[in-house]
Design a protein around this motif. Structure first.
Motif, mmCIF file in Angstrom:
data_model
loop_
_atom_site.group_PDB
_atom_site.id
_atom_site.type_symbol
_atom_site.label_atom_id
_atom_site.label_comp_id
_atom_site.label_asym_id
_atom_site.label_seq_id
_atom_site.Cartn_x
_atom_site.Cartn_y
_atom_site.Cartn_z
ATOM 1 N N HIS A 137 1.029 -1.461 -0.024
ATOM 2 C CA HIS A 137 -0.857 -0.030 -0.147
ATOM 3 C C HIS A 137 0.998 0.823 -0.240
ATOM 4 O O HIS A 137 0.945 2.352 -0.779
ATOM 5 N N ASP A 138 2.324 1.217 0.578
ATOM 6 C CA ASP A 138 2.743 2.505 0.935
ATOM 7 C C ASP A 138 3.708 2.995 0.099
ATOM 8 O O ASP A 138 4.338 3.733 -0.737
ATOM 9 N N ILE A 157 2.653 -9.734 -5.808
ATOM 10 C CA ILE A 157 1.974 -9.211 -5.072
ATOM 11 C C ILE A 157 1.069 -10.769 -4.231
ATOM 12 O O ILE A 157 0.883 -11.140 -4.998
ATOM 13 N N PHE A 158 1.474 -9.944 -3.348
ATOM 14 C CA PHE A 158 0.377 -11.006 -1.946
ATOM 15 C C PHE A 158 -1.267 -10.719 -2.125
ATOM 16 O O PHE A 158 -0.956 -9.955 -1.014
ATOM 17 N N MET A 159 -2.070 -11.360 -2.976
ATOM 18 C CA MET A 159 -3.279 -11.575 -2.826
ATOM 19 C C MET A 159 -3.767 -11.177 -1.011
ATOM 20 O O MET A 159 -4.741 -11.203 -0.388
ATOM 21 N N ASN A 165 4.560 -9.885 6.293
ATOM 22 C CA ASN A 165 3.869 -8.530 6.315
ATOM 23 C C ASN A 165 3.711 -8.365 5.328
ATOM 24 O O ASN A 165 2.362 -7.096 5.288
ATOM 25 N N LEU A 166 3.235 -8.804 4.152
ATOM 26 C CA LEU A 166 3.131 -8.109 2.371
ATOM 27 C C LEU A 166 1.506 -8.840 2.435
ATOM 28 O O LEU A 166 1.745 -9.616 1.814
ATOM 29 N N LEU A 167 0.825 -7.480 1.703
ATOM 30 C CA LEU A 167 -0.882 -7.716 1.994
ATOM 31 C C LEU A 167 -1.423 -5.985 1.216
ATOM 32 O O LEU A 167 -1.218 -5.740 1.471
ATOM 33 N N VAL A 168 -1.852 -7.140 -0.324
ATOM 34 C CA VAL A 168 -2.938 -5.993 -0.606
ATOM 35 C C VAL A 168 -3.785 -6.941 -1.420
ATOM 36 O O VAL A 168 -3.899 -7.822 -1.831
ATOM 37 N N GLU A 169 -5.096 -6.358 -0.385
ATOM 38 C CA GLU A 169 -6.055 -7.452 -0.585
ATOM 39 C C GLU A 169 -7.506 -6.624 -1.740
ATOM 40 O O GLU A 169 -8.192 -7.547 -1.524
ATOM 41 N N ASP A 171 -9.446 -4.083 -4.713
ATOM 42 C CA ASP A 171 -8.926 -4.280 -6.069
ATOM 43 C C ASP A 171 -9.151 -2.699 -5.697
ATOM 44 O O ASP A 171 -8.003 -2.596 -7.498
ATOM 45 N N ALA A 172 -8.870 -1.405 -5.208
ATOM 46 C CA ALA A 172 -8.924 -0.539 -5.704
ATOM 47 C C ALA A 172 -6.893 -0.381 -5.441
ATOM 48 O O ALA A 172 -6.601 0.450 -6.537
ATOM 49 N N THR A 173 -6.737 -0.972 -4.584
ATOM 50 C CA THR A 173 -5.397 -0.410 -4.633
ATOM 51 C C THR A 173 -4.383 -1.814 -5.351
ATOM 52 O O THR A 173 -3.518 -1.197 -6.509
#
Length: 451
Positions: A137-138, A157-159, A165-169, A171-173
């Protein structure tokens, strides 16, 4: 003035060479001469002097195997693995190049963290190496620049939450990330919201047999459907890792123009509930090993071309960690050292051809990721070579595992097909299960990087 001797000649092997007039590979007996880290000559017979000669009669000479998904845990988690032990395991397994994942501690999400990994690998890596940048996110606004760093294999990307601790869950991001840059983006595709809703199953049952119940088919399919929709919307090519379900393969086969696909040896070899009966937590990984109907569908996808790449998803943990009560045990198994023999055993059993296997670990990763000058036995290409004996019978044993974790889920499995020599950058680094040299690995170059 006569030219100095070749550094290495590989004589008399059956070489898997690019077809001269069409795509694909041909098997042809030939000699290969190497000088200054490059393949200089491929001929029926080369009788010029060389500093070292490998007699490869009766053996198959392959382009250097690329494992495009490994977790070597450095920095921050080096009690499980580090870049030296992980790459040592790689060359013992016939792997000449690895692409390493960003879920270390700290995560590899900045140019500074990426540079530190390169510095750590310098002089310590036994095979060639590249590193993924983690999308988070950052750092969304920086990804277009970060993906072009020299020796970067792309954005990962880890969905769904896994180790780290990497996580982008959301849809917008995800859409914002796919709109940044142009190289193919790599995904761990599981639906995080569904994982959270269903976590109680794992906690309540406290049994690894319920790992594929918690992280069920719908968890994978929901995520991959969302991902394909976003890839179409943004026009961005994606690479979907470790596909584990029949239903996802049914989806992905119709989106090959935009989505490349990886499978793992584990998902092609082990199945539930047998693997959990035998191995317990040691079979626990994300996404899970599932019932045999999924294994059968994955094999169909390998054979019909839906699958592009086989990677190991090498993800070691210590025995102490794996033996914690489920679900407090971490997910992941080591695999870089066993990728080649497990798949050669499938070749021996007639599940696929040697040519098809080789395509998925040499030419195809180079195409998917834009690797420069590797993946083929061709004059002028980097001299990375994997030599195998298709008839050699060996039993995989924990004592052979060089990874710091010291175990493999394939312990006790007898295979037909084994690595006899590994050549990295023209250097013979492994012969007959012995590491011969100090680390010789160099960073991998890509065609789409900053000049």
């Amino acid at each position: 003035m006569s030219q100095r001797p070749y550094d290495l000649i590989i004589q008399g092997g059956t070489c898997l060479l690019p077809h001269p007039s069409e795509s694909g590979l041909i098997e042809q007996q030939a000699d290969i001469a190497i000088r200054d880290g490059r393949i200089e000559k491929i001929r029926d017979s080369i009788r010029e002097p060389a500093t070292k000669v490998v007699q490869a009669q009766g053996l198959h000479v392959l382009p250097g195997v690329i494992d495009s998904q490994v977790h070597f845990r450095e920095p921050g988690l080096t009690h499980k693995e580090d870049l030296e032990t992980g790459t040592r395991a790689a060359i013992l397994g016939g792997v000449t190049s690895i692409f390493e994942m960003p879920n270390t501690n700290p995560s590899t999400t900045t140019q500074e963290a990426f540079a530190e990994k390169l510095q750590r690998a310098h002089g310590r890596a036994h095979c060639n190496y590249a590193f993924f940048i983690g999308g988070a996110h950052d750092n969304v606004e920086n990804l277009a620049q970060l993906e072009l760093l020299p020796h970067c294999s792309g954005i990962k990307i880890f969905m769904g939450s896994s180790t780290g601790n990497l996580l982008v869950e959301d849809d917008a991001t995800l859409e914002r990330i796919l709109n940044q840059g142009h190289r193919r983006v790599v995904f761990h595709s599981e639906d995080e919201m569904r994982l959270r809703e269903r976590k109680h199953i794992a906690v309540d049952m406290a049994d690894p047999h319920y790992h594929p119940v918690w992280r069920d088919v719908e968890t994978a399919v929901n995520s991959t459907q969302r991902l394909l929709r976003l890839a179409r919307k943004t026009g961005r090519k994606i690479h979907v890792l470790h596909i584990s379900t029949a239903e996802e393969m049914d989806l992905l086969k119709d989106h090959k123009d935009i989505a490349s696909v990886e499978v793992l040896p584990q998902h092609l070899t082990l199945f539930a509930p047998d693997c959990y009966d035998l191995l317990g937590n040691y079979a626990q990984q994300n996404p899970p090993i599932r019932e045999k109907r999924h294994l059968d569908r994955l094999w169909k996808a390998v054979l019909d071309g839906t699958v592009d790449v086989i990677g190991s998803d090498h993800a070691p943990h210590t025995r102490e960690e794996k033996e914690r009560p489920y679900p407090n045990s971490p997910s992941g198994v080591p695999g870089v050292q066993t990728l080649v023999p497990i798949m050669l055993n499938h070749v021996h059993d007639g599940r696929l051809t040697l040519r098809r296997f080789v395509e998925m670990v040499t030419e195809n990763p180079c195409r998917v990721f834009g690797v420069h000058n590797k993946g083929r036995l061709r004059q002028g290409f980097d001299a990375d070579v994997t030599i195998v004996d298709l008839k050699k019978v060996k039993t995989i044993d924990n004592s052979w595992i060089a990874s710091r974790c010291g175990w493999t889920p394939f312990h006790g499995m007898t295979v037909t097909g084994w690595m006899t020599h590994t050549v990295v950058g023209g250097n013979l680094v492994m012969e007959n299960d012995e590491v011969l040299m100090t680390p010789q690995g160099r960073p991998v170059n890509f065609t789409e990087t900053m000049k």
